[in-house]
Design a protein around this motif. Structure first.
Motif, PDB file in Angstrom:
ATOM      1  N   ASP A  27       7.973  -0.492  13.579  1.00  0.00           N
ATOM      2  CA  ASP A  27       7.285  -0.475  14.869  1.00  0.00           C
ATOM      3  C   ASP A  27       5.768  -0.420  14.670  1.00  0.00           C
ATOM      4  O   ASP A  27       5.023  -1.164  15.323  1.00  0.00           O
ATOM      5  N   ILE A  28       5.324   0.441  13.771  1.00  0.00           N
ATOM      6  CA  ILE A  28       3.883   0.532  13.489  1.00  0.00           C
ATOM      7  C   ILE A  28       3.373  -0.786  12.927  1.00  0.00           C
ATOM      8  O   ILE A  28       2.299  -1.277  13.308  1.00  0.00           O
ATOM      9  N   ALA A  29       4.135  -1.364  12.007  1.00  0.00           N
ATOM     10  CA  ALA A  29       3.714  -2.626  11.396  1.00  0.00           C
ATOM     11  C   ALA A  29       3.585  -3.727  12.432  1.00  0.00           C
ATOM     12  O   ALA A  29       2.618  -4.501  12.438  1.00  0.00           O
ATOM     13  N   GLN A  30       4.567  -3.803  13.329  1.00  0.00           N
ATOM     14  CA  GLN A  30       4.574  -4.881  14.308  1.00  0.00           C
ATOM     15  C   GLN A  30       3.500  -4.699  15.375  1.00  0.00           C
ATOM     16  O   GLN A  30       2.880  -5.674  15.827  1.00  0.00           O
ATOM     17  N   ARG A  31       3.243  -3.451  15.783  1.00  0.00           N
ATOM     18  CA  ARG A  31       2.286  -3.197  16.861  1.00  0.00           C
ATOM     19  C   ARG A  31       0.850  -3.046  16.364  1.00  0.00           C
ATOM     20  O   ARG A  31      -0.083  -3.543  16.988  1.00  0.00           O
ATOM     21  N   GLU A  32       0.675  -2.357  15.221  1.00  0.00           N
ATOM     22  CA  GLU A  32      -0.665  -1.940  14.817  1.00  0.00           C
ATOM     23  C   GLU A  32      -1.243  -2.708  13.632  1.00  0.00           C
ATOM     24  O   GLU A  32      -2.466  -2.755  13.480  1.00  0.00           O
ATOM     25  N   ILE A  33      -0.403  -3.269  12.791  1.00  0.00           N
ATOM     26  CA  ILE A  33      -0.903  -3.853  11.536  1.00  0.00           C
ATOM     27  C   ILE A  33      -0.880  -5.374  11.568  1.00  0.00           C
ATOM     28  O   ILE A  33      -1.907  -6.032  11.387  1.00  0.00           O
ATOM     29  N   ARG A  48      -9.604   1.691   7.804  1.00  0.00           N
ATOM     30  CA  ARG A  48      -9.465   3.141   7.619  1.00  0.00           C
ATOM     31  C   ARG A  48      -8.659   3.764   8.754  1.00  0.00           C
ATOM     32  O   ARG A  48      -7.896   4.720   8.553  1.00  0.00           O
ATOM     33  N   GLU A  49      -8.817   3.243   9.967  1.00  0.00           N
ATOM     34  CA  GLU A  49      -8.101   3.818  11.101  1.00  0.00           C
ATOM     35  C   GLU A  49      -6.583   3.692  10.940  1.00  0.00           C
ATOM     36  O   GLU A  49      -5.827   4.539  11.425  1.00  0.00           O
ATOM     37  N   LEU A  50      -6.129   2.645  10.237  1.00  0.00           N
ATOM     38  CA  LEU A  50      -4.697   2.499  10.001  1.00  0.00           C
ATOM     39  C   LEU A  50      -4.181   3.570   9.044  1.00  0.00           C
ATOM     40  O   LEU A  50      -3.077   4.103   9.225  1.00  0.00           O
ATOM     41  N   PHE A  51      -4.971   3.896   8.029  1.00  0.00           N
ATOM     42  CA  PHE A  51      -4.554   4.953   7.105  1.00  0.00           C
ATOM     43  C   PHE A  51      -4.567   6.316   7.797  1.00  0.00           C
ATOM     44  O   PHE A  51      -3.733   7.179   7.497  1.00  0.00           O
ATOM     45  N   THR A  52      -5.490   6.513   8.732  1.00  0.00           N
ATOM     46  CA  THR A  52      -5.480   7.743   9.533  1.00  0.00           C
ATOM     47  C   THR A  52      -4.208   7.819  10.358  1.00  0.00           C
ATOM     48  O   THR A  52      -3.569   8.885  10.457  1.00  0.00           O
ATOM     49  N   LEU A  53      -3.806   6.690  10.948  1.00  0.00           N
ATOM     50  CA  LEU A  53      -2.567   6.635  11.719  1.00  0.00           C
ATOM     51  C   LEU A  53      -1.360   6.908  10.833  1.00  0.00           C
ATOM     52  O   LEU A  53      -0.449   7.669  11.205  1.00  0.00           O
ATOM     53  N   LEU A  54      -1.324   6.290   9.664  1.00  0.00           N
ATOM     54  CA  LEU A  54      -0.201   6.491   8.752  1.00  0.00           C
ATOM     55  C   LEU A  54      -0.113   7.947   8.303  1.00  0.00           C
ATOM     56  O   LEU A  54       0.979   8.513   8.180  1.00  0.00           O
ATOM     57  N   ALA A  86       3.618  -3.773   3.226  1.00  0.00           N
ATOM     58  CA  ALA A  86       2.998  -4.886   2.516  1.00  0.00           C
ATOM     59  C   ALA A  86       3.323  -6.218   3.172  1.00  0.00           C
ATOM     60  O   ALA A  86       2.507  -7.146   3.148  1.00  0.00           O
ATOM     61  N   ALA A  87       4.516  -6.339   3.761  1.00  0.00           N
ATOM     62  CA  ALA A  87       4.870  -7.568   4.464  1.00  0.00           C
ATOM     63  C   ALA A  87       3.958  -7.785   5.662  1.00  0.00           C
ATOM     64  O   ALA A  87       3.646  -8.920   6.020  1.00  0.00           O
ATOM     65  N   ALA A  88       3.527  -6.682   6.282  1.00  0.00           N
ATOM     66  CA  ALA A  88       2.618  -6.790   7.426  1.00  0.00           C
ATOM     67  C   ALA A  88       1.184  -7.037   6.980  1.00  0.00           C
ATOM     68  O   ALA A  88       0.473  -7.846   7.581  1.00  0.00           O
ATOM     69  N   ARG A  89       0.743  -6.345   5.931  1.00  0.00           N
ATOM     70  CA  ARG A  89      -0.594  -6.539   5.384  1.00  0.00           C
ATOM     71  C   ARG A  89      -0.665  -5.855   4.025  1.00  0.00           C
ATOM     72  O   ARG A  89      -0.530  -4.633   3.931  1.00  0.00           O
ATOM     73  N   LEU A  90      -0.907  -6.615   2.985  1.00  0.00           N
ATOM     74  CA  LEU A  90      -0.883  -6.066   1.635  1.00  0.00           C
ATOM     75  C   LEU A  90      -1.945  -4.999   1.439  1.00  0.00           C
ATOM     76  O   LEU A  90      -1.729  -4.024   0.714  1.00  0.00           O
ATOM     77  N   THR A  91      -3.110  -5.143   2.061  1.00  0.00           N
ATOM     78  CA  THR A  91      -4.146  -4.126   1.955  1.00  0.00           C
ATOM     79  C   THR A  91      -3.613  -2.753   2.328  1.00  0.00           C
ATOM     80  O   THR A  91      -3.976  -1.745   1.713  1.00  0.00           O
ATOM     81  N   VAL A  92      -2.730  -2.698   3.307  1.00  0.00           N
ATOM     82  CA  VAL A  92      -2.167  -1.425   3.753  1.00  0.00           C
ATOM     83  C   VAL A  92      -1.065  -0.961   2.804  1.00  0.00           C
ATOM     84  O   VAL A  92      -1.055   0.188   2.351  1.00  0.00           O
ATOM     85  N   GLY A  93      -0.127  -1.841   2.479  1.00  0.00           N
ATOM     86  CA  GLY A  93       0.972  -1.455   1.603  1.00  0.00           C
ATOM     87  C   GLY A  93       0.485  -1.021   0.237  1.00  0.00           C
ATOM     88  O   GLY A  93       0.878   0.039  -0.273  1.00  0.00           O
ATOM     89  N   LEU A  94      -0.380  -1.813  -0.371  1.00  0.00           N
ATOM     90  CA  LEU A  94      -0.893  -1.453  -1.684  1.00  0.00           C
ATOM     91  C   LEU A  94      -1.784  -0.220  -1.589  1.00  0.00           C
ATOM     92  O   LEU A  94      -1.814   0.608  -2.504  1.00  0.00           O
ATOM     93  N   GLY A  95      -2.498  -0.067  -0.481  1.00  0.00           N
ATOM     94  CA  GLY A  95      -3.323   1.121  -0.301  1.00  0.00           C
ATOM     95  C   GLY A  95      -2.505   2.391  -0.281  1.00  0.00           C
ATOM     96  O   GLY A  95      -2.905   3.415  -0.858  1.00  0.00           O
ATOM     97  N   VAL A  96      -1.347   2.363   0.373  1.00  0.00           N
ATOM     98  CA  VAL A  96      -0.461   3.523   0.378  1.00  0.00           C
ATOM     99  C   VAL A  96       0.070   3.780  -1.029  1.00  0.00           C
ATOM    100  O   VAL A  96       0.177   4.933  -1.474  1.00  0.00           O
ATOM    101  N   SER A  97       0.393   2.722  -1.757  1.00  0.00           N
ATOM    102  CA  SER A  97       0.871   2.876  -3.129  1.00  0.00           C
ATOM    103  C   SER A  97      -0.195   3.521  -4.016  1.00  0.00           C
ATOM    104  O   SER A  97       0.099   4.420  -4.816  1.00  0.00           O
ATOM    105  N   VAL A  98      -1.439   3.088  -3.876  1.00  0.00           N
ATOM    106  CA  VAL A  98      -2.534   3.662  -4.677  1.00  0.00           C
ATOM    107  C   VAL A  98      -2.775   5.122  -4.294  1.00  0.00           C
ATOM    108  O   VAL A  98      -2.997   5.976  -5.160  1.00  0.00           O
ATOM    109  N   HIS A  99      -2.734   5.421  -3.015  1.00  0.00           N
ATOM    110  CA  HIS A  99      -2.893   6.808  -2.567  1.00  0.00           C
ATOM    111  C   HIS A  99      -1.797   7.690  -3.179  1.00  0.00           C
ATOM    112  O   HIS A  99      -2.075   8.801  -3.662  1.00  0.00           O
TER     113      HIS A  99
END
Length: 390
Positions: A27-33, A48-54, A86-99
């Motif tokens: 739901d987050i991926a489809q609506r926000e990412i 950055r706002e997406l990582f705050t949401l996550l 990552a399917a929605a946006r790799l910057t977000v998926g990989l960012g969570v992995s790095v975090h």
């Protein structure tokens, strides 16, 4: 620009809680990412706002213990979350992995006092981490790193330069590997460094062919003072900590690769159904149907491989070899699948009007990060045949 709803992936999840979690992530991926991913990547904007949401949604600490604000989820579940992101946006998926990678040292090797002091904010307090191992002259040969940490009373002074740092310049905390002793792997120690520490500066972000929304930068340490209470593990234990983190991180990259490949396949299938040539959809032509079938089969094989490695990890069994296999296969697969997706779309695939050209550019970096795929082959071969003779 295409903004299609992805085809649902048939998943085997261990609990109803995990099913609810994946539903939340979708739901987050489809609506926000997904809706702004192409525009944001093209502009090179860091979300950055997406990582705050996550973080507020409890998605930045999924594989860690609940006593410190983590999600207490097995890697089998956490990695499928990464795939969706990552399917929605790799910057977000990989960012969570790095975090997650940046939290690993403290969560796995820190004292109870260190964990209580820092982990709650790292896992659910809106903070974002970076992992600082590589250097300008120390990439695959990570044990030769030159950044030094010298004792100064009850503190350490860190001096040197780290390179290829995801979230460089925007991270709130850093896991830093620095030399405290002799040359080689046994002279390296891990530290937890605040992102705003005096003496720490970031170079301008690298100009990359993909993942333009994710800042990758060198970090310069000019006598950065860190109290000994922020040393993680024993002196000289840092390289072992780093390798342990990388085993898990490689599974994160594998899951991200499957996500990117799945997004490319979705786009290729949708286009093939809609595009008409010679009076019928191009999806009717056997050559293209077989190409799509091969793409789908490779994606399913990659997902099965990373999940098998994750289940070994969750069971407390050795998984280093399987993590290297998953990273190797899934990232090579993502490169093939995204190239094939561009081919399915023909000339349109080469334009920025469709996202497959972005997926292809992004897939390339996954063959490099968390250890190049040549390094993965070395790791696998050592498990099979032992260390190389010299």
């Amino acid at each position: 620009m295409s903004d299609r709803t992805p085809r649902p992936v048939e998943r085997q999840l261990p609990t109803e809680e995990a099913e609810d979690l994946l539903a939340l992530v979708r739901d987050i991926a489809q609506r926000e990412i997904r809706p702004t991913a192409a525009e944001e990547e093209d502009a090179g904007r860091f979300p950055r706002e997406l990582f705050t949401l996550l973080s507020a949604s409890g998605l930045l600490g999924l594989p860690y213990g609940s006593e410190y604000g983590g999600g207490e989820q097995p890697y089998e579940v956490y990695l499928q979350v990464l795939e969706e992101l990552a399917a929605a946006r790799l910057t977000v998926g990989l960012g969570v992995s790095v975090h997650t990678l940046a939290c690993h040292a403290l969560a796995g090797y820190g004292t109870k006092e260190q964990a209580a002091d820092h982990l709650p904010a790292m896992l659910g307090g809106g903070l974002l981490g970076a992992y600082c191992l590589s250097e300008p002259a120390s990439g695959s040969d990570a044990a030769s790193l030159r950044t030094k940490a010298a004792r100064d009373g009850d503190d350490w002074l860190i001096t040197g330069t780290k390179a290829w740092i995801t979230h460089g310049g925007v991270a709130d905390f850093l896991t830093v590997l620095a030399r405290t002793g002799a040359e080689g792997a046994r002279g390296i120690t891990a530290f937890l460094v605040p992102g705003d520490a005096p003496g720490l500066t970031a170079a301008p972000p690298e100009r990359k062919m993909g993942m333009k929304g994710s800042p990758t930068a060198q970090l310069h340490f000019d006598g950065v003072r860190v109290p000994d209470s922020r040393r993680i593990g024993e002196e000289g234990q840092g390289f072992a900590i780093a390798l342990s983190a990388l085993d898990s991180g490689r599974l994160g990259i594998a899951a991200c690769a499957v996500g990117v490949a799945g997004a490319a396949l979705d786009e290729a299938v949708s286009y093939a159904r809609e595009r008409r040539q010679f009076g019928r959809p191009v999806a009717d032509f056997q050559g293209l149907r077989f190409l799509l079938a091969d793409m789908a089969t490779q994606i399913e094989a990659g997902r099965a491989l990373y999940l098998a490695a994750a289940r070994l990890r969750d069971a407390g069994r050795p998984f280093s070899e399987q993590a290297a296999m998953a990273k190797l296969f899934c990232t090579d697969m993502a490169m093939r699948v995204t190239v094939d997706a561009v081919q399915v779309l023909g000339g349109y695939g080469y334009t920025m009007d469709f996202p497959v050209e972005r997926y292809m550019r992004e897939a390339k970096v996954l063959q490099i990060v968390e250890g190049t795929n040549q390094i993965q082959r070395l790791v696998i071969a050592r498990h099979l045949a032992g260390p190389e003779s010299r």
